[in-house]
Design an enzyme around this catalytic site. Structure first.
Site, PDB file in Angstrom:
ATOM      1  N   ASN A   1       5.695   0.766   0.491  1.00 34.78           N
ATOM      2  CA  ASN A   1       4.529   1.405   0.776  1.00 34.78           C
ATOM      3  C   ASN A   1       4.381   2.708   1.137  1.00 34.78           C
ATOM      4  O   ASN A   1       4.788   2.827   1.676  1.00 34.78           O
ATOM      5  CB  ASN A   1       3.876   0.522   0.407  1.00 34.78           C
ATOM      6  CG  ASN A   1       3.447  -0.107  -0.886  1.00 34.78           C
ATOM      7  OD1 ASN A   1       4.035  -0.239  -0.988  1.00 34.78           O
ATOM      8  ND2 ASN A   1       2.390  -0.939  -0.345  1.00 34.78           N
ATOM      9  N   MET A   2       4.013   4.019   0.486  1.00 39.27           N
ATOM     10  CA  MET A   2       3.820   5.120   0.799  1.00 39.27           C
ATOM     11  C   MET A   2       2.828   4.946   2.038  1.00 39.27           C
ATOM     12  O   MET A   2       3.159   5.646   3.144  1.00 39.27           O
ATOM     13  CB  MET A   2       2.924   5.598  -0.564  1.00 39.27           C
ATOM     14  CG  MET A   2       3.223   6.084  -1.687  1.00 39.27           C
ATOM     15  SD  MET A   2       3.734   7.957  -0.936  1.00 39.27           S
ATOM     16  CE  MET A   2       4.433   8.120  -2.265  1.00 39.27           C
ATOM     17  N   LYS A   3       1.888   4.248   1.988  1.00 44.20           N
ATOM     18  CA  LYS A   3       0.838   4.229   2.966  1.00 44.20           C
ATOM     19  C   LYS A   3       1.320   3.334   4.367  1.00 44.20           C
ATOM     20  O   LYS A   3       1.006   3.604   5.573  1.00 44.20           O
ATOM     21  CB  LYS A   3      -0.735   3.880   3.219  1.00 44.20           C
ATOM     22  CG  LYS A   3      -0.389   1.953   2.844  1.00 44.20           C
ATOM     23  CD  LYS A   3      -2.187   1.596   2.878  1.00 44.20           C
ATOM     24  CE  LYS A   3      -2.019   0.294   3.035  1.00 44.20           C
ATOM     25  NZ  LYS A   3      -2.253  -0.557   1.805  1.00 44.20           N
ATOM     26  N   GLY A   4       3.071   2.727   4.382  1.00 45.45           N
ATOM     27  CA  GLY A   4       3.527   2.361   5.494  1.00 45.45           C
ATOM     28  C   GLY A   4       2.723   1.223   6.599  1.00 45.45           C
ATOM     29  O   GLY A   4       2.055   0.904   6.131  1.00 45.45           O
TER      30      GLY A   4
END
Ligand code: B12
Lengths: 255, 185
Positions: free
Chosen positions: A131-134
């Site tokens: 995910n983008m947010k990591g």
């Protein structure tokens, strides 16, 4: 007098004095809490190689069961200088560096697909990597400009994951395994690699496993290129991917 | 079904490093109690932020028990020190029960002694959670349940109408489909 400096050739557990060998133990015996149970626990701990055994507590935890907390000092020691562990040796890069390496040294987007495989429904770990947010302030693979990252989610069967890998021309396959009861994670990991070999994908694709009970040596043994455990950050995985991809490119050129 | 038969579940799952996390957990637990005064409430322990540090984990469970007794939850599920490891061993269960007994006894009547400030952290947070929940429910209503499930509205897991485990076994029934066994059962 005991040493105050550590002797790496004679490593023992540390309590409050160097090499005192202090260990705390907790276990249950399936007998009623009693003086005999206490004696049995002490003798067992003695057999395990402990001296100066102190039963901190004996608790009746259920009808016919007693739990012990015990301190003992172990006789055993280890030569720390002889210890070897298989580790991921490749250097770690930042997201910007990785994007740059792919752009300049590989020159095409790397296709990375991943899933939590088999009947395992735990998505949080694989999401943390994708995910983008990591995870822990480290951005996920979807955030990288030079990865084409696709997370297939949970409960993806090995054969479906590989079918998708063919369809999307994946360079990298990530498999997440969280449930480890009856070693199901190991079975599923082995099966993925067996299938990949049958489909002639093993050499074409970088296979990486991850999960709380996954270790690098154990992943290697199952036929993966790497394994990542608790607390993995996406950039660690990304670093391994680019390094492994480039080393494979170099090998190809040599032949 | 009457309210007293509706068991409602919620969990204490905040990041333990979050500033004031206990205040926010109290806010959620108290809010749930207040909104459903007549229903039995099942309060579930921290799991997601549990790590292999079983001692820290045990402490997290103690604070969870404290929130539970303070806000009068009906059914307190007990957290396990070894949550991040395995299905609990006998000694893990014993530790948990002892932990809960200590706190449920020691703080038994605390809730009757205190009240929360009108515009304090706890009440403000409860309002915020309530507002977001309403929005979430409206989103589900708007999308329809199946579409919402597909869009990860529940537990962040996506399940689509036309795939997933067991989908192979789903068949379309003929108009005149008859299964005499259902009748017999
Ligand atoms: C959340 C959770 C669930 C949720 C999952 C929701 C979701 N959307 O994922 C729900 C409620 C659905 C669930 C269900 C079950 N769960 Co569960 N669950 C957990 C829990 C509490 C947290 C897991 C988690 O999210 N961790 C956070 C992430 C970020 O950590 P992570 O997974 O380790 O991932 C990190 C690394 O491992 C690594 N990583 C992970 N995958 C990958 C992949 C790659 C390629 C790489 C590079 C790295 C990597 O990177 C991540 C970031 O650092 C754990 C307990 C715990 N605290 O660990 C139990 C736990 C994992 N569950 C467990 C069990 C038994 C189950 C059930 C079987 C229960 C049941 N009897 O029905 C079912 C399984 C259903 C199924 N078919 O799989 C056991 C597993 C025991 C074992 N050792 O086998 C645990 C340990 C709890 C316990 N003590 O019993 N669970």
């Amino acid at each position: 007098m005991k040493e105050t400096k550590v002797n790496l050739k004679h490593l023992k557990p540390y309590g409050d004095i160097m090499e005192d060998g202090t260990v705390q133990l907790c276990f249950t015996l399936s007998v009623e809490a009693s003086p005999e149970a206490r004696e049995a626990a002490t003798l067992l701990v003695q057999k395990m190689g402990f001296e100066q055994i102190k039963v901190a507590t004996m608790e009746k935890v259920a009808q016919g069961f007693s739990t012990f907390v015990i301190y003992g000092n172990t006789k055993h020691f280890l030569d720390f200088t002889k210890i070897k562990v298989l580790k991921i040796e490749s250097p770690k890069h930042s997201r910007e560096e990785i994007d740059d390496i792919i752009k300049t040294k590989i020159g095409k987007k790397l296709v990375v697909i991943g899933a939590c495989t088999g009947y395992d429904a735990h998505t949080v770990g694989i999401d943390a990597i994708f995910n983008m947010k990591g995870f822990a302030g480290d951005y996920g693979l979807e955030r990288y400009r030079w990865f084409d990252a696709k997370n297939l989610g949970a409960q993806v069967l090995n054969q479906d994951l590989l079918k998708k890998a063919v369809e999307l021309k994946a360079d990298v396959v990530l498999a997440s395994k969280v449930v480890s009861q009856h070693n199901i994670h190991i079975k599923d990991m082995r099966e993925l690699i067996e299938l990949a070999k049958k489909m002639h994908l093993r050499e074409k694709i970088i296979f990486i496993a991850g999960g709380p009970r996954v270790t690098h040596p154990m992943a290697l043994e199952c036929g993966f290129d790497a394994g990542f455990g608790v607390g993995t950050k996406p950039s660690e995985v990304a670093s391994f991917i680019v390094e492994e991809y480039i080393s494979r490119l170099k090998k190809q050129k040599r032949f | 079904m009457t309210e007293d038969c509706m068991g409602l579940g919620h969990a204490q799952e905040m990041n333990p490093e979050h500033p004031n996390c206990f205040l926010l957990e109290i806010a959620r637990a108290q809010m749930t109690r207040d909104i459903f005064p007549n229903s039995p409430i099942k309060f579930m322990p921290p799991t997601r932020y549990k790590s292999g540090d079983i001692f820290y984990s045990h402490l997290m469970d103690a604070m969870f028990n404290f929130v539970g007794v303070l806000t009068g939850q009906t059914i307190q599920l007990l957290g396990m020190p070894t949550e991040a490891m395995h299905t609990p061993l006998l000694q893990d269960r014993w530790m948990s029960i002892k932990n809960a007994k200590y706190i449920f006894n020691g703080a038994r009547d605390l809730s009757q002694e205190i009240s929360f400030q009108q515009n304090g952290v706890i009440n403000t947070w409860a309002q915020k959670v309530l507002g977001e929940t309403l929005k979430h429910l409206e989103m589900i209503k708007h999308k329809g349940l199946f579409k919402a499930i597909e869009d990860r509205a529940f537990a962040e897991v996506s399940r689509t109408e036309t795939s997933g485990k067991g989908y192979d076994g789903v068949i379309k029934k003929h108009l005149q489909y008859l299964n005499p066994f259902f009748e017999i059962f």
